[in-house]
Design an enzyme around this catalytic site. Structure first.
Site, PDB file in Angstrom:
ATOM      1  N   HIS A  74     -34.882  48.904 -25.164  1.00 17.55           N
ATOM      2  CA  HIS A  74     -34.308  48.084 -24.039  1.00 17.55           C
ATOM      3  C   HIS A  74     -32.708  48.271 -23.857  1.00 17.55           C
ATOM      4  O   HIS A  74     -31.993  47.475 -23.846  1.00 17.55           O
ATOM      5  CB  HIS A  74     -34.486  46.507 -24.487  1.00 17.55           C
ATOM      6  CG  HIS A  74     -35.886  46.156 -24.587  1.00 17.55           C
ATOM      7  ND1 HIS A  74     -36.987  46.828 -23.758  1.00 17.55           N
ATOM      8  CD2 HIS A  74     -36.590  45.010 -24.985  1.00 17.55           C
ATOM      9  CE1 HIS A  74     -37.993  46.318 -23.653  1.00 17.55           C
ATOM     10  NE2 HIS A  74     -37.918  45.100 -24.421  1.00 17.55           N
ATOM     11  N   HIS A 121     -37.713  40.795 -17.736  1.00 21.44           N
ATOM     12  CA  HIS A 121     -38.404  40.648 -19.016  1.00 21.44           C
ATOM     13  C   HIS A 121     -38.617  38.981 -19.011  1.00 21.44           C
ATOM     14  O   HIS A 121     -38.555  38.441 -20.010  1.00 21.44           O
ATOM     15  CB  HIS A 121     -37.536  40.956 -20.084  1.00 21.44           C
ATOM     16  CG  HIS A 121     -38.400  41.301 -21.452  1.00 21.44           C
ATOM     17  ND1 HIS A 121     -38.894  40.112 -22.267  1.00 21.44           N
ATOM     18  CD2 HIS A 121     -38.684  42.367 -22.013  1.00 21.44           C
ATOM     19  CE1 HIS A 121     -39.246  40.500 -23.189  1.00 21.44           C
ATOM     20  NE2 HIS A 121     -39.357  42.012 -23.267  1.00 21.44           N
ATOM     21  N   GLU A 137     -44.129  43.201 -17.935  1.00 21.94           N
ATOM     22  CA  GLU A 137     -43.134  44.029 -17.793  1.00 21.94           C
ATOM     23  C   GLU A 137     -43.472  45.442 -17.027  1.00 21.94           C
ATOM     24  O   GLU A 137     -43.860  46.138 -17.643  1.00 21.94           O
ATOM     25  CB  GLU A 137     -42.157  44.606 -18.916  1.00 21.94           C
ATOM     26  CG  GLU A 137     -42.161  43.209 -19.917  1.00 21.94           C
ATOM     27  CD  GLU A 137     -41.772  43.756 -21.097  1.00 21.94           C
ATOM     28  OE1 GLU A 137     -41.121  44.626 -21.800  1.00 21.94           O
ATOM     29  OE2 GLU A 137     -42.552  43.012 -22.211  1.00 21.94           O
TER      30      GLU A 137
HETATM   31  C1  GLA Z   1     -40.956  44.117 -25.328  1.00 22.42           C
HETATM   32  C2  GLA Z   1     -41.417  44.849 -26.618  1.00 22.42           C
HETATM   33  C3  GLA Z   1     -41.707  44.090 -27.616  1.00 22.42           C
HETATM   34  C4  GLA Z   1     -40.590  43.081 -28.038  1.00 22.42           C
HETATM   35  C5  GLA Z   1     -39.788  42.312 -26.965  1.00 22.42           C
HETATM   36  C6  GLA Z   1     -38.622  41.740 -27.060  1.00 22.42           C
HETATM   37  O1  GLA Z   1     -41.727  43.477 -24.583  1.00 22.42           O
HETATM   38  O2  GLA Z   1     -42.593  45.422 -25.882  1.00 22.42           O
HETATM   39  O3  GLA Z   1     -42.262  44.865 -28.876  1.00 22.42           O
HETATM   40  O4  GLA Z   1     -39.510  44.096 -28.677  1.00 22.42           O
HETATM   41  O5  GLA Z   1     -39.742  43.272 -25.702  1.00 22.42           O
HETATM   42  O6  GLA Z   1     -38.641  41.045 -28.181  1.00 22.42           O
END
Ligand code: GLA
Length: 377
Positions: free
Chosen positions: A135, A206, A342
């Site tokens: 991220h 997100h 997402e």
């Molecule tokens: C995304 C990832 C998860 C986690 C979240 C944040 O959705 O796929 O594994 O890392 O972000 O907590």
């Protein structure tokens, strides 16, 4: 003039120019939500429509702070996880409501090679004890101050200029993310970006949704449809193996609506790796914006339909929430108390030549749209 001020003036001018006699749009009612540690103010904007829907968005992280929609009886509730104050988000590690970049999702070993040059990123995540980049890095786009300004279409445009080398990514990237609330009860999140040197871009929105409006409940009872015939199996570190596998006959088959909790504990290796649903599904191919997901909460009757122009979607069932973070009104968000949808490019695509490329070059424009349509039945 600093680039941020310049942008605010330009957007304000454009909005006024469109309809000089128009009274201020609801988005123009903004307030100061809080102050960054370095003293800069963070504005929050409120968008409303004629059906009572209300979205709040802020400059920190270009975050969706709250989204209120009516249930089948017309009762409004906020459907998103988050905090009552900026301080909560400053300490947050869960990406509640955030805009993520430059590269959402995971990159294996925090390394990629672009035009023959290898770049190193922070390994800020360790699923299954295996480090990777997640991220956008230690201070990704979810943790920076964007410049927000109302648009003429009941929206707010946020702009951020990411410096060459920021978080290890090459090229100066200029990003705009716009939230628009329409009279058709849609919240549209739209991103675009340009660069002055080759780089990677995979911007991700997100929000954690619980359509019941009661964040103390599990979303295991929500019904989900994903317009996705295939998914990307991963290793134990949640990095795709490169295989594109059909969902048919697996607990990841949501091509017909299914209750999330019905198969989440099934004995299926990808579910063990993810601790539940935390996978990237490959959407039905096709040009343009098309339906990617439909979620329904049977209790409230609320429905969320998500459309996008992206090739994939990560459905994350909030398996990492553990009840330790006190959110809005002090609620401790529990495991699987929300779901994230997402839309995105493929995870680790910089290291997987067979995946669609996430490379953006000078002269090109990255674009990504997500249309969240709310209803109740
Ligand atoms: C995304 C990832 C998860 C986690 C979240 C944040 O959705 O796929 O594994 O890392 O972000 O907590």
């Amino acid at each position: 003039m600093r680039p941020r001020d310049d942008f605010l003036l330009a957007i304000g001018r454009a909005a006024r120019h469109k309809d000089p006699g128009m009274s201020p749009t609801p988005a123009e009612s903004h307030k100061v939500f809080g102050t960054m540690p370095d003293g800069r103010e963070v504005k929050i904007f409120t968008l409303t429509n004629g059906h009572g829907l209300k979205a709040r968005v802020m400059e920190y992280g270009a975050i969706l702070v709250s989204m209120e929609t009516p249930d089948a009886a017309g009762q409004l509730a906020d459907l998103t996880h988050g905090y009552d104050t900026l301080e909560g988000w400053l300490a947050n590690t869960f990406y509640f409501g955030a805009t993520i970049g430059r590269f959402g999702n995971r990159i294996k070993d925090g390394k990629f090679t672009l035009d023959g040059k290898t770049h190193s990123l922070a390994n800020n995540n360790e699923p299954g004890g295996i480090p990777c980049a997640l991220h956008g890095g230690l201070r990704g786009f979810d943790k920076v101050l964007w410049a927000g300004a109302p648009t003429a279409a009941n929206g707010v445009a946020f702009r951020y200029v990411s410096a060459d080398g920021e978080e290890g990514y090459p090229g100066k990237l200029t990003v705009t993310v716009t939230y628009t609330l329409t009279e058709a009860n849609e919240l549209i999140w739209e991103a675009s970006a340009t660069t002055d040197a080759p780089t990677l871009v995979n911007l991700v929105h997100h929000t954690y949704w619980n359509l019941s409006g009661d964040p103390t409940t599990s979303t295991n009872d929500h019904e989900l449809m994903l317009a996705a015939p295939a998914f990307l199996p991963t290793d134990a570190g949640l990095i795709p193996t490169g295989v594109i596998a059909p969902v048919a006959g697996t607990p990841l088959d949501f091509t017909l609506p299914a209750v999330i909790g019905a198969r989440v504990e099934a004995d299926f290796e990808p579910l063990h790796f993810g601790g539940g649903y935390d996978h990237c599904w490959v959407l039905d191919a096709g040009p343009g914006v098309r339906l990617a997901a439909r979620v329904k909460d049977p209790k409230s009757g609320r429905v969320l339909e998500l459309s996008t122009d992206q090739p994939a979607i990560q459905f994350y069932g909030a398996n990492f929430l553990d009840g330790t973070s006190a959110g809005k009104q002090g609620v401790a968000y529990g495991r699987r108390s929300a779901l994230c949808l997402e839309t995105e490019g493929f995870p680790d695509s910089p290291n997987q030549p067979a995946f669609p490329s996430a490379v953006l070059r000078p002269g090109q424009t990255y674009r990504h749209v997500m249309i969240h349509k709310f209803s109740a039945e």
